[in-house]
Scaffold this motif. Structure first.
Motif, PDB file in Angstrom:
ATOM      1  N   GLY A 154     -28.270   7.686  13.375  1.00 45.36           N
ATOM      2  CA  GLY A 154     -29.144   7.220  12.309  1.00 45.36           C
ATOM      3  C   GLY A 154     -30.531   7.840  12.415  1.00 45.36           C
ATOM      4  N   LEU A 155     -31.135   8.156  11.264  1.00 45.40           N
ATOM      5  CA  LEU A 155     -32.436   8.809  11.228  1.00 45.40           C
ATOM      6  C   LEU A 155     -33.502   8.028  11.996  1.00 45.40           C
ATOM      7  CD1 LEU A 155     -34.448  10.924  10.122  1.00 45.40           C
ATOM      8  CD2 LEU A 155     -34.642   9.526   8.057  1.00 45.40           C
ATOM      9  N   SER A 156     -33.562   6.717  11.803  1.00 51.35           N
ATOM     10  CA  SER A 156     -34.610   5.928  12.468  1.00 51.35           C
ATOM     11  C   SER A 156     -34.483   6.015  13.988  1.00 51.35           C
ATOM     12  CB  SER A 156     -34.565   4.478  11.995  1.00 51.35           C
ATOM     13  OG  SER A 156     -33.310   3.887  12.286  1.00 51.35           O
ATOM     14  N   SER A 157     -33.266   5.873  14.493  1.00 54.20           N
ATOM     15  CA  SER A 157     -33.056   5.938  15.942  1.00 54.20           C
ATOM     16  C   SER A 157     -33.430   7.298  16.499  1.00 54.20           C
ATOM     17  CB  SER A 157     -31.594   5.623  16.279  1.00 54.20           C
ATOM     18  OG  SER A 157     -31.280   4.284  16.000  1.00 54.20           O
ATOM     19  N   GLU A 158     -33.004   8.359  15.822  1.00 48.55           N
ATOM     20  CA  GLU A 158     -33.264   9.712  16.324  1.00 48.55           C
ATOM     21  C   GLU A 158     -34.752  10.039  16.268  1.00 48.55           C
ATOM     22  OE1 GLU A 158     -30.633   9.943  17.495  1.00 48.55           O
ATOM     23  OE2 GLU A 158     -28.894  10.186  16.208  1.00 48.55           O
ATOM     24  N   GLY A 212     -26.924   9.107   4.911  1.00 46.99           N
ATOM     25  CA  GLY A 212     -26.284   7.866   4.498  1.00 46.99           C
ATOM     26  C   GLY A 212     -24.883   8.024   3.958  1.00 46.99           C
ATOM     27  N   GLY A 213     -24.472   9.249   3.669  1.00 52.68           N
ATOM     28  CA  GLY A 213     -23.155   9.482   3.073  1.00 52.68           C
ATOM     29  C   GLY A 213     -22.006   9.115   3.998  1.00 52.68           C
ATOM     30  N   ALA A 214     -22.124   9.456   5.273  1.00 52.22           N
ATOM     31  CA  ALA A 214     -21.052   9.148   6.226  1.00 52.22           C
ATOM     32  C   ALA A 214     -20.888   7.644   6.386  1.00 52.22           C
ATOM     33  CB  ALA A 214     -21.342   9.801   7.580  1.00 52.22           C
ATOM     34  N   TYR A 215     -22.008   6.930   6.431  1.00 52.60           N
ATOM     35  CA  TYR A 215     -21.953   5.473   6.570  1.00 52.60           C
ATOM     36  C   TYR A 215     -21.322   4.835   5.338  1.00 52.60           C
ATOM     37  CZ  TYR A 215     -23.492   0.662   7.324  1.00 52.60           C
ATOM     38  OH  TYR A 215     -23.522  -0.703   7.485  1.00 52.60           O
ATOM     39  N   CYS A 264     -29.408   2.283   4.519  1.00 52.53           N
ATOM     40  CA  CYS A 264     -28.204   3.040   4.899  1.00 52.53           C
ATOM     41  C   CYS A 264     -28.564   4.434   5.378  1.00 52.53           C
ATOM     42  CB  CYS A 264     -27.248   3.125   3.703  1.00 52.53           C
ATOM     43  SG  CYS A 264     -26.601   1.539   3.165  1.00 52.53           S
ATOM     44  N   ALA A 265     -29.500   5.084   4.694  1.00 53.53           N
ATOM     45  CA  ALA A 265     -29.901   6.440   5.068  1.00 53.53           C
ATOM     46  C   ALA A 265     -30.646   6.449   6.401  1.00 53.53           C
ATOM     47  CB  ALA A 265     -30.776   7.040   3.972  1.00 53.53           C
ATOM     48  N   LEU A 266     -31.431   5.403   6.663  1.00 52.66           N
ATOM     49  CA  LEU A 266     -32.201   5.334   7.906  1.00 52.66           C
ATOM     50  C   LEU A 266     -31.344   4.990   9.111  1.00 52.66           C
ATOM     51  CD1 LEU A 266     -35.422   3.437   6.748  1.00 52.66           C
ATOM     52  CD2 LEU A 266     -35.328   5.788   7.607  1.00 52.66           C
ATOM     53  N   ASN A 267     -30.326   4.163   8.919  1.00 52.38           N
ATOM     54  CA  ASN A 267     -29.617   3.580  10.053  1.00 52.38           C
ATOM     55  C   ASN A 267     -28.117   3.859  10.108  1.00 52.38           C
ATOM     56  OD1 ASN A 267     -32.049   2.177  10.898  1.00 52.38           O
ATOM     57  ND2 ASN A 267     -31.728   0.836   9.135  1.00 52.38           N
TER      58      ASN A 267
END
Length: 369
Positions: free
Chosen positions: A261-265, A168-171, A304-307
């Protein structure tokens, strides 16, 4: 210096004259119609990314050295995500006349920093003109033993789900930059309108005052948010995690890098492996600055961290028997486990509620409504 003064081949010679191969597999690099590579006992890995100005980057807030570094790292990350070793890189660019030779020197200095970090040879590319902004296409070539390559389709029921670093840091860094850009240009636009009015009225005293205000608009203060900017502007490919896994004798069953994003991957891995998953919100690693920024922007930090995307951390699964080995690694976090496909793709919240995971990460071809 204008690029036209050197021409295409003069620019290529200028930017690549000091490049010397570092890898035995690089038989011949820049200087001919093709690079010559030799991999007698390895599988060859090839990945390509295209970065478009206005879509993937904004030169308002990323300088060309950082852009060169990031352009290389996002490709290098893909090779690591296959459990490979990056060896060569090609770079192609479409440039408008607003760029100078010195600009390209800065871009290449960023490329060199990234490539030198991982011992990668720049072996070729292309340059051409552009009427629509800067376009960058990078191809990274790597190697791996056949039995070492990790695909997305190998996750098995009961495997552990792991991520490196924090998410989520980059976002949040992107949101911060976009906010400050909006504030800055809002002030500029307001003053420019007032300047036009003063000029039309011939009010020289007010015109002088307004021009002074325009030249002294305060730049954004990013103190305390440096980590978020670095995550967005200077991502790092996690070759250090690959090294740790190898040293620990861990071979992931499935792996990919977190670019969208974590959810997509995670959904990609589940779909290609034919499995389900359970991810625990409390285990998702989030940096303090990310949490603070999300609260400041009134955003849900878990969302944010997920997506968010662009973290370029590694998402991977390992057999449950490697649990103790995983716990001993630095900067690796166990966030869930693989399940039967019939159990779906679930996020378990901090209060033990279950919600279906949805792939809401970055999609550059999505129709915005």
């Amino acid at each position: 210096m204008e690029i036209a003064k050197l021409g295409e081949f003069g620019l290529i010679d200028h930017l690549t004259k000091d490049i010397k191969p570092k890898n035995e597999s690089t038989k011949y690099g820049v200087g001919d119609d093709c690079a010559v590579l030799h991999y007698p006992d390895k599988e060859v890995l090839v990945t390509t990314d295209m970065l478009m100005e206005g879509v993937h980057f904004d030169l308002t807030y990323i300088d060309l050295q950082h852009l060169g570094y990031k352009s290389a790292m996002v490709n290098i990350s893909d090779i690591f995500a296959m459990n490979g070793t990056p060896r060569q890189l090609t770079v192609s660019m479409a440039l408008s006349k607003r760029f100078t030779v010195e600009d390209m020197e800065q871009f290449y200095s960023g490329l060199h920093l990234a490539c030198d970090k991982w011992g990668i040879d720049i072996v070729g590319g292309d340059t051409t003109s552009s009427y629509t902004g800067l376009a960058i296409s990078i191809t990274c070539i790597g190697e791996a033993d056949k039995d070492d390559i990790v695909y997305r389709n190998g996750a098995k029921e009961t495997d552990l789900i792991c991520v490196s670093g924090d998410l989520g840091g980059a976002y949040m860094g992107l949101q911060l930059l976009e906010r400050e850009k909006s504030i800055y240009y809002s002030q500029v636009d307001d003053l420019q309108k007032k300047i036009a009015e003063a000029r039309a009225k011939g009010d020289n005293e007010r015109l002088t005052m307004l021009n002074t205000q325009l030249s002294t608009i305060e730049r954004p203060d990013f103190a305390g948010k440096e980590y978020l900017l670095e995550r967005q502007l200077k991502p790092e490919a996690r070759g250090d995690i690959i090294r740790q896994l190898r040293e620990a004798g861990i071979r992931p069953t499935a792996m990919m890098d977190i670019s969208d994003g974590l959810s997509s991957e995670l959904m990609h891995i589940c779909k290609q492996s034919g499995v389900g998953c359970r991810v625990f919100e409390k285990n998702i690693p989030i940096d303090y600055q990310t949490a603070v920024m999300a609260e400041e922007l009134n955003m849900n930090v878990t969302t944010c961290a997920l997506n968010g995307g662009e973290d370029y951390e590694l998402l991977f699964t390992v057999p449950i028997g490697d649990h103790e080995k995983i716990e001993a690694l630095d900067d690796v976090h166990l966030i869930g486990h693989i399940t039967k496909p019939s159990l779906g793709h679930m996020l378990v919240t901090r209060d033990n509620q279950e919600f279906e995971l949805k792939a809401q990460g970055w999609n550059p071809l999505r129709n915005e409504k």
